[in-house]
Design an enzyme around this catalytic site. Structure first.
Site, PDB file in Angstrom:
ATOM      1  N   GLY A 126       0.961  -1.299   0.018  1.00 15.94           N
ATOM      2  CA  GLY A 126      -0.198  -0.011  -0.191  1.00 15.94           C
ATOM      3  C   GLY A 126       0.884   1.308   0.073  1.00 15.94           C
ATOM      4  O   GLY A 126       2.002   1.336   0.807  1.00 15.94           O
ATOM      5  N   ARG A 128       0.854  -4.668  -5.720  1.00 18.27           N
ATOM      6  CA  ARG A 128       0.714  -6.018  -5.148  1.00 18.27           C
ATOM      7  C   ARG A 128       1.129  -7.185  -6.201  1.00 18.27           C
ATOM      8  O   ARG A 128       0.503  -7.118  -7.081  1.00 18.27           O
ATOM      9  CB  ARG A 128      -0.604  -6.008  -4.543  1.00 18.27           C
ATOM     10  CG  ARG A 128      -0.518  -5.119  -3.405  1.00 18.27           C
ATOM     11  CD  ARG A 128      -1.824  -5.604  -2.153  1.00 18.27           C
ATOM     12  NE  ARG A 128      -1.359  -4.921  -0.892  1.00 18.27           N
ATOM     13  CZ  ARG A 128      -1.934  -3.896  -0.473  1.00 18.27           C
ATOM     14  NH1 ARG A 128      -2.677  -3.268  -1.163  1.00 18.27           N
ATOM     15  NH2 ARG A 128      -1.659  -3.268   0.785  1.00 18.27           N
ATOM     16  N   ASP A 133       4.619  -4.926   6.182  1.00 21.14           N
ATOM     17  CA  ASP A 133       5.158  -6.583   6.436  1.00 21.14           C
ATOM     18  C   ASP A 133       5.325  -7.453   5.410  1.00 21.14           C
ATOM     19  O   ASP A 133       6.095  -8.285   5.164  1.00 21.14           O
ATOM     20  CB  ASP A 133       4.337  -7.003   7.491  1.00 21.14           C
ATOM     21  CG  ASP A 133       2.652  -7.034   7.280  1.00 21.14           C
ATOM     22  OD1 ASP A 133       2.321  -6.411   6.441  1.00 21.14           O
ATOM     23  OD2 ASP A 133       2.283  -7.996   7.764  1.00 21.14           O
ATOM     24  N   THR A 165       3.783   2.424   5.794  1.00 20.89           N
ATOM     25  CA  THR A 165       2.178   2.026   5.630  1.00 20.89           C
ATOM     26  C   THR A 165       1.510   2.949   6.612  1.00 20.89           C
ATOM     27  O   THR A 165       2.095   3.220   7.798  1.00 20.89           O
ATOM     28  CB  THR A 165       2.045   0.646   6.185  1.00 20.89           C
ATOM     29  OG1 THR A 165       0.677   0.493   6.599  1.00 20.89           O
ATOM     30  CG2 THR A 165       3.094   0.206   7.466  1.00 20.89           C
ATOM     31  N   ASP A 203      -0.753   2.170   8.279  1.00 22.04           N
ATOM     32  CA  ASP A 203      -1.536   1.443   9.571  1.00 22.04           C
ATOM     33  C   ASP A 203      -0.555   1.419  10.744  1.00 22.04           C
ATOM     34  O   ASP A 203      -1.384   1.214  12.006  1.00 22.04           O
ATOM     35  CB  ASP A 203      -1.628   0.006   9.192  1.00 22.04           C
ATOM     36  CG  ASP A 203      -2.620  -0.258   7.772  1.00 22.04           C
ATOM     37  OD1 ASP A 203      -3.297   0.933   7.564  1.00 22.04           O
ATOM     38  OD2 ASP A 203      -2.472  -0.838   7.027  1.00 22.04           O
ATOM     39  N   ASP A 210       1.182  -0.533  11.885  1.00 22.58           N
ATOM     40  CA  ASP A 210       1.151  -2.016  12.478  1.00 22.58           C
ATOM     41  C   ASP A 210       2.522  -2.815  12.280  1.00 22.58           C
ATOM     42  O   ASP A 210       2.475  -4.053  12.173  1.00 22.58           O
ATOM     43  CB  ASP A 210       0.157  -2.592  11.931  1.00 22.58           C
ATOM     44  CG  ASP A 210       0.402  -2.838  10.171  1.00 22.58           C
ATOM     45  OD1 ASP A 210       1.198  -2.366   9.688  1.00 22.58           O
ATOM     46  OD2 ASP A 210      -0.385  -3.421   9.587  1.00 22.58           O
ATOM     47  N   ARG A 240     -17.917  16.984  13.188  1.00 19.68           N
ATOM     48  CA  ARG A 240     -18.449  17.292  14.619  1.00 19.68           C
ATOM     49  C   ARG A 240     -19.498  18.660  14.215  1.00 19.68           C
ATOM     50  O   ARG A 240     -20.521  18.377  14.884  1.00 19.68           O
ATOM     51  CB  ARG A 240     -17.279  17.724  15.524  1.00 19.68           C
ATOM     52  CG  ARG A 240     -17.745  18.220  16.975  1.00 19.68           C
ATOM     53  CD  ARG A 240     -16.354  18.312  17.820  1.00 19.68           C
ATOM     54  NE  ARG A 240     -15.814  17.172  17.997  1.00 19.68           N
ATOM     55  CZ  ARG A 240     -16.258  16.011  18.942  1.00 19.68           C
ATOM     56  NH1 ARG A 240     -17.565  16.246  19.307  1.00 19.68           N
ATOM     57  NH2 ARG A 240     -16.027  15.140  19.121  1.00 19.68           N
ATOM     58  N   GLY A 291      -6.823   1.042   8.584  1.00 15.56           N
ATOM     59  CA  GLY A 291      -5.715   0.374   9.669  1.00 15.56           C
ATOM     60  C   GLY A 291      -5.808  -1.136   9.721  1.00 15.56           C
ATOM     61  O   GLY A 291      -4.865  -1.581  10.426  1.00 15.56           O
ATOM     62  N   ARG A 292      -6.768  -1.792   8.878  1.00 17.71           N
ATOM     63  CA  ARG A 292      -6.516  -3.222   8.712  1.00 17.71           C
ATOM     64  C   ARG A 292      -6.749  -3.557  10.095  1.00 17.71           C
ATOM     65  O   ARG A 292      -7.615  -3.054  10.989  1.00 17.71           O
ATOM     66  CB  ARG A 292      -5.572  -3.855   7.951  1.00 17.71           C
ATOM     67  CG  ARG A 292      -5.434  -3.576   6.619  1.00 17.71           C
ATOM     68  CD  ARG A 292      -4.232  -4.244   5.798  1.00 17.71           C
ATOM     69  NE  ARG A 292      -3.043  -3.878   6.226  1.00 17.71           N
ATOM     70  CZ  ARG A 292      -2.101  -4.285   5.556  1.00 17.71           C
ATOM     71  NH1 ARG A 292      -2.164  -5.236   4.746  1.00 17.71           N
ATOM     72  NH2 ARG A 292      -0.724  -3.742   5.865  1.00 17.71           N
TER      73      ARG A 292
HETATM   74  P1  ADP Z   1       2.405  -4.544   2.718  1.00 25.56           P
HETATM   75  O1  ADP Z   1       3.777  -4.725   2.121  1.00 25.56           O
HETATM   76  O2  ADP Z   1       1.982  -3.222   2.594  1.00 25.56           O
HETATM   77  O3  ADP Z   1       2.067  -5.326   3.926  1.00 25.56           O
HETATM   78  P2  ADP Z   1       1.281  -6.736   0.962  1.00 25.56           P
HETATM   79  O4  ADP Z   1       1.154  -7.750   2.247  1.00 25.56           O
HETATM   80  O5  ADP Z   1       0.402  -6.734  -0.135  1.00 25.56           O
HETATM   81  O6  ADP Z   1       1.550  -5.265   1.173  1.00 25.56           O
HETATM   82  O7  ADP Z   1       2.898  -7.169   0.230  1.00 25.56           O
HETATM   83  C1  ADP Z   1       3.227  -6.370  -0.940  1.00 25.56           C
HETATM   84  C2  ADP Z   1       3.883  -7.304  -1.601  1.00 25.56           C
HETATM   85  O8  ADP Z   1       5.174  -7.825  -1.029  1.00 25.56           O
HETATM   86  C3  ADP Z   1       3.240  -8.569  -2.262  1.00 25.56           C
HETATM   87  O9  ADP Z   1       2.316  -8.068  -3.264  1.00 25.56           O
HETATM   88  C4  ADP Z   1       4.258  -9.282  -2.770  1.00 25.56           C
HETATM   89  O10 ADP Z   1       4.789  -8.899  -3.800  1.00 25.56           O
HETATM   90  C5  ADP Z   1       5.461  -9.351  -1.611  1.00 25.56           C
HETATM   91  N1  ADP Z   1       5.102 -10.203  -0.459  1.00 25.56           N
HETATM   92  C6  ADP Z   1       4.123 -10.301   0.417  1.00 25.56           C
HETATM   93  N2  ADP Z   1       4.242 -11.302   1.177  1.00 25.56           N
HETATM   94  C7  ADP Z   1       5.197 -12.156   0.757  1.00 25.56           C
HETATM   95  C8  ADP Z   1       5.988 -13.460   1.046  1.00 25.56           C
HETATM   96  N3  ADP Z   1       5.380 -14.152   1.999  1.00 25.56           N
HETATM   97  N4  ADP Z   1       6.941 -13.842   0.532  1.00 25.56           N
HETATM   98  C9  ADP Z   1       7.464 -13.111  -0.761  1.00 25.56           C
HETATM   99  N5  ADP Z   1       6.828 -11.845  -1.082  1.00 25.56           N
HETATM  100  C10 ADP Z   1       5.876 -11.433  -0.420  1.00 25.56           C
END
Ligand code: ADP
Length: 353
Positions: A42, A103, A134, A157, A159, A161, A186, A202-203
């Site tokens: 994001g 993504r 993450d 991010t 969030d 988090d 308000r 914030g998921r």
């Molecule tokens: P964020 O990084 O904001 O948490 P995502 O969870 O959508 O967003 O992850 C972003 C990108 O990171 C994914 O589209 C993918 O390319 C990569 N990614 C996510 N999880 C994994 C994983 N377990 N192993 C390898 N690449 C990952």
């Protein structure tokens, strides 16, 4: 205050008083001449400031810098361009990300990561700075673990988090955007003696909700980290009414189900005949001019990421605590939990009587 100790093992130990713990950096021996930077997952205000700081710090150190387009998708499809000091002009004040983000779920496959790693090696890209959340850090950690590409993460991010930093890039801007919206809501809530439920992003994290609830003077805040029984929410609204407060603002985090504010409004209507209006703030929280806090966070973190790679550190995330840079292993940043925002929720409730 930090003290460094060089030990015979390939670890650089660093005692960090703020974190009150030893951080043992994983090290690499690559000679970094060309550096890649990408944004993934994001988008968040402040990412441009981090890209600028990574690029300009690296250029000052004599490196060549490549900006990868659209996260890991660009790494796989070799979509990158060389970044110059001038191409970083006039971006610090812009929201979103100049490099675009995406993504790319194929990156969860080891064979896709192997192609991306080979692409980097073919072009002579020696290291990667990954700005994301993450999920993005899982991808970066895999590039180090499977292909020994030195990586450093910057938490981007809204969030907030991520374990290992007090603030993520974009969080402060999102909080301020949501707070301004609540101030406007308000006005109309008071004119009509209405109850409003404002849903913020914030998921699974309630950090935006908790900060905005307190700053916006909300009557109550509902966050995923702390279950709030419906009866307690109803009692709060009715108590407020009895005390002469005819309008109320409840702030709720979206949780796993964006739009759940409508479910809450329905339950309030059915159980207590309370008519609550719903406002879902949505993606406006992801855009806009970054605050000074987010710009400066991006600058500090981008600079520290390059410095870490050049001193031989890898597989870590740059964070900030009490105004100082701190470091966390990438796998800890997504396996350990950020502290819940419970104290802010309680303070909001205390002050809204
Ligand atoms: P964020 O990084 O904001 O948490 P995502 O969870 O959508 O967003 O992850 C972003 C990108 O990171 C994914 O589209 C993918 O390319 C990569 N990614 C996510 N999880 C994994 C994983 N377990 N192993 C390898 N690449 C990952």
């Amino acid at each position: 205050m930090r003290a460094f100790f060089l030990l015979p093992s390939p670890m650089l130990f660093c005692f960090d008083e703020k974190m009150d713990s030893f951080f043992k950096a994983t090290t690499h021996s690559a000679k970094i001449k060309q550096l890649a930077v990408l944004t993934s997952g994001g988008d968040a205000p402040g990412m441009n400031s981090a890209i600028r700081a990574v690029t300009r710090t690296a250029l000052q150190k004599g490196l060549t810098v490549f900006g990868v387009q659209s996260g890991y998708h660009g790494l796989y499809h070799k979509k990158w361009t060389q970044l110059t000091a001038r191409s970083m002009a006039n971006i610090i004040q812009r929201g979103g990300t100049l490099l675009k983000t995406a993504r790319f779920t194929d990156f969860l496959k080891a064979e896709v990561r192997a192609v991306a790693a080979n692409n980097m090696k073919d072009l002579g890209l020696d290291a990667l700075v990954c700005i994301g959340g993450d999920g993005s850090f899982r991808g970066a950690h895999a590039l180090w673990a499977e292909h020994q590409i030195p990586v450093v993460g910057i938490p981007g991010t809204i969030d907030n988090d991520i374990y290992g930093t007090e603030k993520t890039l974009g969080f402060d801007t999102a909080v301020n955007t949501a707070m301004e919206a609540i101030d406007k809501i308000r006005d109309t809530a008071e004119s009509h003696d209405r109850v409003f439920i404002v849903e913020v992003m914030g998921r699974n994290s309630g950090h935006i909700a908790a900060q905005v609830g307190l700053a916006g003077g909300a009557e109550d805040v509902i966050v995923p980290e702390d279950f709030t029984p419906l009866d307690q929410i109803i009692k709060k609204i009715l108590d407020s009414k009895n005390k002469g407060k005819l309008s109320s603002i409840l702030v709720t985090a979206e949780g796993q189900k964006p739009g759940r504010a409508y479910d809450l409004a329905e339950q309030l209507r059915k159980r207590a005949n309370i008519d609550a209006k719903v406002v879902i703030l949505g993606h406006i929280q992801r855009g806009g001019t970054p605050t000074a806090t987010d710009r400066n966070l991006g600058s500090m973190m981008g600079n520290a990421a390059v410095e870490a790679l050049l001193t031989g550190e890898t597989d870590l995330m740059i964070g900030v605590r009490a105004g100082h840079i701190v470091k966390t292993h990438l796998h800890e940043s997504y396996t350990l939990k950020q502290e819940p925002p419970t104290p802010l929720v309680q303070l909001t409730r205390t002050l809204s009587f």
